[in-house]
Design a protein around this motif. Structure first.
Motif, PDB file in Angstrom:
ATOM      1  N   MET B   9       0.841  -1.191   0.000  1.00 58.36           N
ATOM      2  CA  MET B   9       0.000   0.000   0.000  1.00 58.36           C
ATOM      3  C   MET B   9       0.880   1.247   0.000  1.00 58.36           C
ATOM      4  N   ILE B 249      -9.185  -8.833  -0.502  1.00 56.56           N
ATOM      5  CA  ILE B 249      -8.073  -8.840  -1.465  1.00 56.56           C
ATOM      6  C   ILE B 249      -8.128 -10.093  -2.338  1.00 56.56           C
ATOM      7  N   PRO B 254     -10.408  -3.908  -2.908  1.00 61.87           N
ATOM      8  CA  PRO B 254      -9.465  -3.213  -2.024  1.00 61.87           C
ATOM      9  C   PRO B 254      -9.831  -3.412  -0.555  1.00 61.87           C
ATOM     10  N   SER B 258      -9.150   1.274   2.393  1.00 62.01           N
ATOM     11  CA  SER B 258      -8.917   1.915   1.098  1.00 62.01           C
ATOM     12  C   SER B 258     -10.243   2.216   0.406  1.00 62.01           C
ATOM     13  N   GLU B 259     -11.119   1.218   0.440  1.00 65.69           N
ATOM     14  CA  GLU B 259     -12.399   1.360  -0.256  1.00 65.69           C
ATOM     15  C   GLU B 259     -13.179   2.566   0.249  1.00 65.69           C
ATOM     16  N   TYR B 267      -3.332   3.597  -2.258  1.00 61.48           N
ATOM     17  CA  TYR B 267      -3.023   2.841  -3.474  1.00 61.48           C
ATOM     18  C   TYR B 267      -2.691   1.419  -3.077  1.00 61.48           C
ATOM     19  N   LEU B 268      -3.195   0.471  -3.839  1.00 55.85           N
ATOM     20  CA  LEU B 268      -2.917  -0.929  -3.551  1.00 55.85           C
ATOM     21  C   LEU B 268      -2.383  -1.608  -4.800  1.00 55.85           C
ATOM     22  N   TYR B 453     -10.136   4.944  -9.766  1.00 58.66           N
ATOM     23  CA  TYR B 453     -10.293   3.737  -8.961  1.00 58.66           C
ATOM     24  C   TYR B 453      -9.453   2.583  -9.500  1.00 58.66           C
ATOM     25  N   ARG B 456      -5.793   3.221  -8.937  1.00 61.22           N
ATOM     26  CA  ARG B 456      -5.347   3.190  -7.538  1.00 61.22           C
ATOM     27  C   ARG B 456      -5.247   1.755  -7.030  1.00 61.22           C
ATOM     28  N   TYR B 457      -6.217   0.945  -7.422  1.00 60.27           N
ATOM     29  CA  TYR B 457      -6.274  -0.415  -6.895  1.00 60.27           C
ATOM     30  C   TYR B 457      -6.072  -1.423  -8.012  1.00 60.27           C
ATOM     31  N   ILE B 459      -5.501  -5.043  -8.097  1.00 58.47           N
ATOM     32  CA  ILE B 459      -5.469  -6.226  -7.235  1.00 58.47           C
ATOM     33  C   ILE B 459      -5.850  -7.453  -8.047  1.00 58.47           C
TER      34      ILE B 459
END
Lengths: 246, 542
Positions: B9, B249, B254, B258-259, B267-268, B453, B456-457, B459
Motif C-alpha cells: 500500500m 483482497i 481493495p 482503502s475502499e 493505493y494498492l 479507482y 489506484r487499486y 489487485i
C-alpha cells in the motif's frame, strides 16, 4: 484397607489420569482457540512484574523436584552413592526455596487478582476454583517439605513407590494408606488437580514454546495449506485443486 | 533469486483530511467486539503528536523491531531467543491498557429509565474493564488536530529527535495526518518474536497473519512490532492484527480502509521482491541507506528476466500483469515519491507514504506569496528545515535528502500543472529541474491527483489460478460422478449459478461460460440491452 481406601488410592487416580489425558486431547481438538494463558498483564503490571516470574520459575523448580523425588527410585540414587542424609538435605533446602518462591509469587498473583478490579473482572469461576486447588496443593506440599525436615517419614519409600506403581499398572494403594495425613492430602488434591487441569487455563503449560529456540525467525505459510486456520480434515480433501508448486 | 509477490500500500498524505473514516470502517469490520476495544488496526494520527499507543516510536523504551549487534548482524531489539523465553512470564516492554486507553461505554439505559426529574438525565461513561464510573482521559485520537499539544506535544519521540525546536503556538504550528495500518513487513519482527510460531507471512501475497488457533497469548509480538500494530485481545487472550482485509483482497477488492477512504489517498498493488536479498538489505549498516536498500530489493516486473523467474516460481500470469500495472511500483521505484515509514526499524515495511507538501505550501501561502510558483516552493523547502527534518524522522531515518527530493517533485508537479490548468504555456524547465519530463509529470499527476479507482487499486483476484480454472468442478457436488449417489440431479442450474461468482458486479469469476477476458461491472451497466458477456453463452456448458 477398606473399599474407601482402594477407591481413593487406586480407582480415583486412574479416573483422574484418564480425564487428564483424554481431556487434553479433547480440548486440543475442539478448543484450540481457547488454549491460551489468558495473560492479564495489560491490566496490571507492577505486581505481576515480580510475582509472575517468581511463581512460574518456582513451580518449574518444584516440578523438577517432583520428577526427582517421585520419578527416580531410591535404589538408583543409592547406586550413585548419594547418601540418604545428603539427598535429604538437597531435597529439603532446594525444595523449600522453590516452594517459598512459588507460594510468595502465588500470593502476589492472587492479591492482584482479587484487588485489581480489571483483573478480577477477567476471572472466571473455573479460574477461582483452579486457584483454590493450586493454593491448597502448594500449601500442603510446603507442609510436607517442612515435615520432612523434622519427621521421620521417608516418602521415597512410600508415596513415590505408590506413584510409580500407578504407571506400572501394578498399584500399591496400601503405601498411601500408611502415609501421614498431610501426604495423603497433598496426593489426593494433586491428582484431583490433574483431573481439573484440561478444563482450566493451566493447559498453557503443555504448549510451552521450546520450539522457538530451533526455528527460523520468519515463517512463511502457503494459503493453499490452510483455508482459514484449520488444515483440512482427512477425508475432506478438496477434489479440485492442483497444489501450486513450491 | 527467490522471487516473491507482496501486496503493498502507498498513502498520499497530502490528501488525508483526517476524517477517520478508514479507522471507523475498519473497526466495524474487524475489531467491533469485546476485548479488542483498544485495537485499531487502522488509526489516524495527527503529527506532530504522540501517536497510538502513546509514544510507540520510542524504541529505547518499547524495544520494537530489529537492531544490529556488534558484529553487524541483525537481532531483535527486545533480545535474543533465550531472553524472549525468559521474559515470557512478565514482558518488561509490554504496553499496558493505560498506554492505549481504558475502554469505556456509556450508561445509555439511564436516559430511558431515569425518573422524571428537574435536570436532564445523563449517560455516564462506564469503564468496560471494571463496569464502574470512569473518567475518560485518553483515546486513540485524543490529540487529534494538535489538541492538547501544548501539554503533550513534546512527548512526540520524533520531535525529540529533531531537537524540540517546534513551538506549538498556532501561528507557527504545522501538522498533517498519518493513517497507519500494519506494515506487512518483508522482515517482520512480530513473526520473529512469536515463541509459538503462530504468526506467519503468506507465501502468495506476503500478508502477515496470526493463526488464532495457535496463538497462546505470550505477548512477545506486541513488543516485537515497532509500529505497535499487534493488539492483545484482553478477553480472548490472543493477539489480533490488521489482516490487509485478505478476504476482500483475495477476490480482487481493495481493503475496507482503502475502499472507504474519502480522500482517495490509498493505493494498492503488487510488488515483486527478491527474498534472498531481504536479510542483507535489512542489515545495511548505515540507517540512511535502508530506504535505498529496500528499494533495491524490489524487482522490476517489466524486466524479462524477472518475468521468467516469476513464471518459474509459479506466479500466475495475471499476477505478473498486475505487478506491471502496480501503482505501488510506479510510486516507489519509477517516480520515487513514496517513502517507507521508519526504515530504521529494519523490518522492511510495505506500507509506504508520499510525504505531505502541504506544510510547505501553507507556509508560503501565509506569507502572501504565490504558493504554486516553483521557486517560491523550492525556496521554502530549503528554508523550512523543521517540518522537513520531522518528515525525515518518520520516513528516512532522519536523512533529509530523499524527503527534499520528493517534496521538490511534488512542488514541481504543482507548479507545472498550474501552468497547464491556467492555459499557460507548459514550462518544460520545471520538469527538468527535478529530473523528470513533462510527460512523466503528467502521468504522475494522473496517478496522484485524478487517481482513478482502477489505477489506484490493481489487485489480481483469486490467488490460485489453478483452482480458478477448475471453478466448475470445485463448485459441483463431488458425488456427482457416473454411478455416484449424486449423479445427474441439479448440476445444470447449480453449476451455472455459481460459475457467475459470488459477486458478479466485480466480474472476477469469469466462469467457463463467459467469453475470455470480458469483465462486467454491473454498477456501470445502464440496464439496457445485454452487453457481451453479461450471460454465459451456454454452448460451452458440459
Amino acid at each position: 484397607m477398606n473399599v474407601f481406601d482402594i477407591f481413593l488410592w487406586l480407582i480415583f487416580p486412574y479416573i483422574c489420569l484418564t480425564i487428564f489425558v483424554l481431556g487434553h486431547i479433547w480440548r486440543y481438538r475442539y478448543d484450540k482457540f481457547g488454549w491460551t494463558s489468558r495473560s492479564s498483564q495489560m491490566y496490571e503490571d507492577s505486581i505481576l512484574r515480580w510475582a509472575n516470574p517468581m511463581f512460574h520459575f518456582g513451580i518449574l523448580a518444584v516440578f523438577l523436584g517432583h520428577v526427582m523425588g517421585l520419578g527416580i527410585p531410591k535404589s538408583w540414587t543409592d547406586a550413585l552413592g548419594v547418601s540418604e542424609a545428603m539427598y535429604h538435605f538437597m531435597a529439603i533446602s532446594v525444595g523449600a526455596i522453590a516452594g517459598v518462591f512459588t507460594i510468595v509469587g502465588l500470593i502476589g498473583l492472587l492479591y492482584r487478582r482479587r484487588f485489581t478490579k480489571a483483573v478480577l473482572g477477567a476471572t472466571t469461576k473455573m479460574d477461582k476454583f483452579m486457584y483454590l486447588m493450586l493454593l491448597i496443593v502448594i500449601l500442603t506440599g510446603l507442609v510436607n517439605t517442612g515435615s520432612g525436615a523434622i519427621g521421620d517419614y521417608n516418602y521415597r519409600e512410600g508415596v513415590s513407590v505408590w506413584f510409580r506403581s500407578i504407571f506400572y499398572f501394578n498399584p500399591q494403594p496400601e503405601l498411601m494408606v500408611s502415609a501421614p495425613l498431610s501426604f495423603q492430602l497433598h496426593g489426593f488434591l494433586a491428582i484431583t488437580l490433574f483431573a481439573v487441569w484440561p478444563f482450566t487455563r493451566l493447559v498453557h503449560a503443555f504448549t510451552a514454546p521450546v520450539n522457538y529456540l530451533f526455528r527460523p525467525y520468519v515463517l512463511y505459510r502457503s494459503r493453499d495449506d490452510h483455508e482459514g486456520s484449520r488444515s483440512r480434515r482427512r477425508g475432506w480433501d478438496k477434489v479440485d485443486t492442483i497444489p501450486r508448486r513450491r | 533469486m527467490k522471487i516473491m509477490a507482496q501486496m503493498a500500500m502507498v498513502m498520499n498524505l497530502d490528501k488525508c483530511i483526517g476524517c477517520h473514516t478508514c479507522s471507523v470502517t475498519c473497526k466495524q469490520v474487524w475489531t467491533n467486539k469485546s476485548g479488542s476495544e483498544h485495537a485499531w488496526f487502522n488509526n489516524v494520527e495527527t503529527r506532530p503528536g504522540q501517536g497510538y499507543p502513546r509514544t510507540y516510536e520510542d524504541q529505547e523504551r518499547w524495544k520494537g523491531g530489529w537492531t544490529l549487534n556488534k558484529r553487524g548482524k541483525l537481532k531483535l531489539k527486545a533480545g535474543g531467543r533465550l531472553k524472549n523465553l525468559a521474559t515470557i512470564f512478565s514482558n518488561p516492554n509490554l504496553p499496558g491498557l493505560k498506554d492505549y486507553y481504558e475502554p469505556w461505554t456509556y450508561d445509555y439505559e439511564n436516559l430511558t429509565t431515569a425518573p422524571a426529574q428537574k435536570h436532564m438525565p445523563v449517560a455516564r461513561p462506564k469503564s468496560l474493564l471494571t463496569g464502574e464510573d470512569t473518567k475518560i482521559t485518553w483515546s486513540s485520537n485524543w490529540d487529534d488536530d494538535l489538541a492538547g499539544s501544548v501539554e503533550h506535544g513534546h512527548n512526540d519521540p520524533i520531535l525529540k529527535q529533531v531537537g524540540d525546536k517546534i513551538k506549538f503556538e498556532y501561528e507557527q504550528a504545522f501538522m498533517f495526518y498519518l493513517p497507519r495500518i500494519c506494515e506487512h513487513c518483508l522482515n517482520p519482527s512480530c513473526v520473529a518474536s512469536c515463541p509459538t510460531g503462530a504468526i506467519y507471512k503468506r507465501e502468495e501475497d506476503g500478508i502477515v497473519l496470526v493463526d488464532q488457533d495457535r496463538c497462546r497469548g505470550w505477548r512477545q509480538c506486541v513488543t516485537g512490532c515497532p509500529y505497535k500494530k499487534m493488539y492483545f485481545n484482553h478477553k480472548t487472550g490472543k493477539v489480533e492484527k490488521c489482516t490487509f482485509c485478505y478476504p476482500r483482497i483475495e477476490i480482487g477488492q481493495p481493503t475496507i480502509c482503502s475502499e472507504t477512504c474519502v480522500g482517495r489517498l490509498r493505493y494498492l498493488g503488487l510488488m515483486f521482491y527478491d527474498q534472498d536479498r531481504v536479510l542483507e538489505a535489512a542489515s545495511t549498516p548505515d540507517e540512511h541507506g535502508l530506504y535505498e536498500a529496500q528499494r533495491n530489493v524490489f524487482l522490476d516486473p517489466k524486466d524479462p528476466e524477472v518475468i521468467r523467474q516469476a513464471r518459474l516460481a509459479d506466479i500466475p500470469e495475471d499476477w505478473i500483469e498486475a505487478a506491471q500495472r502496480s501503482p505501488i511500483w510506479a510510486l516507489v521505484n519509477e517516480y520515487k515519491v513514496a517513502l517507507p515509514l521508519h526504515p530504521e526499524y529494519r523490518t522492511m515495511p510495505m506500507v509506504w507514504y508520499i510525504p505531505p507538501l502541504s506544510p510547505v505550501v501553507d507556509a508560503v501561502g501565509e506569507t502572501g506569496e504565490d504558493a504554486e510558483q516553483k521557486d517560491n516552493l523550492f525556496n521554502a523547502i530549503d528554508r523550512l528545515r523543521i517540518p522537513i527534518e520531522y518528515l525525515a524522522g518518520l520516513f528516512t531515518a532522519g536523512d533529509t535528502a530523499p524527503v527534499d527530493t520528493v517534496l521538490r517533485k511534488l512542488a514541481a508537479m504543482r507548479s507545472y500543472m498550474r501552468d497547464i490548468n491556467m492555459g499557460w504555456e507548459e514550462n518544460e524547465s520545471i520538469a527538468e529541474s527535478v529530473g523528470m519530463t513533462g510527460q512523466e509529470i503528467k502521468d504522475m499527476y494522473r496517478l496522484l491527483a485524478i487517481a482513478k479507482y482502477e489505477e489506484r487499486y490493481v489487485i489480481p483476484p483469486a490467488h490460485y489460478e489453478d483452482a480458478h480454472k477448475l471453478e466448475n468442478i470445485a463448485t459441483e457436488c463431488s458425488l456427482n460422478v457416473d454411478g455416484g449417489p449424486g449423479m445427474g440431479g441439479m448440476d445444470e442450474t447449480f453449476g451455472t449459478n455459481l460459475n457467475q461468482g459470488a459477486d458478479p458486479g466485480i466480474g472476477i469469476f469469469a466462469g467457463p461460460g463467459r467469453p475470455e477476458g470480458v469483465r462486467i461491472n454491473l454498477l456501470n451497466w445502464n440496464g439496457k440491452g445485454t452487453p457481451d458477456g453479461l450471460f454465459p453463452n451456454g454452448d460451452d456448458q458440459p
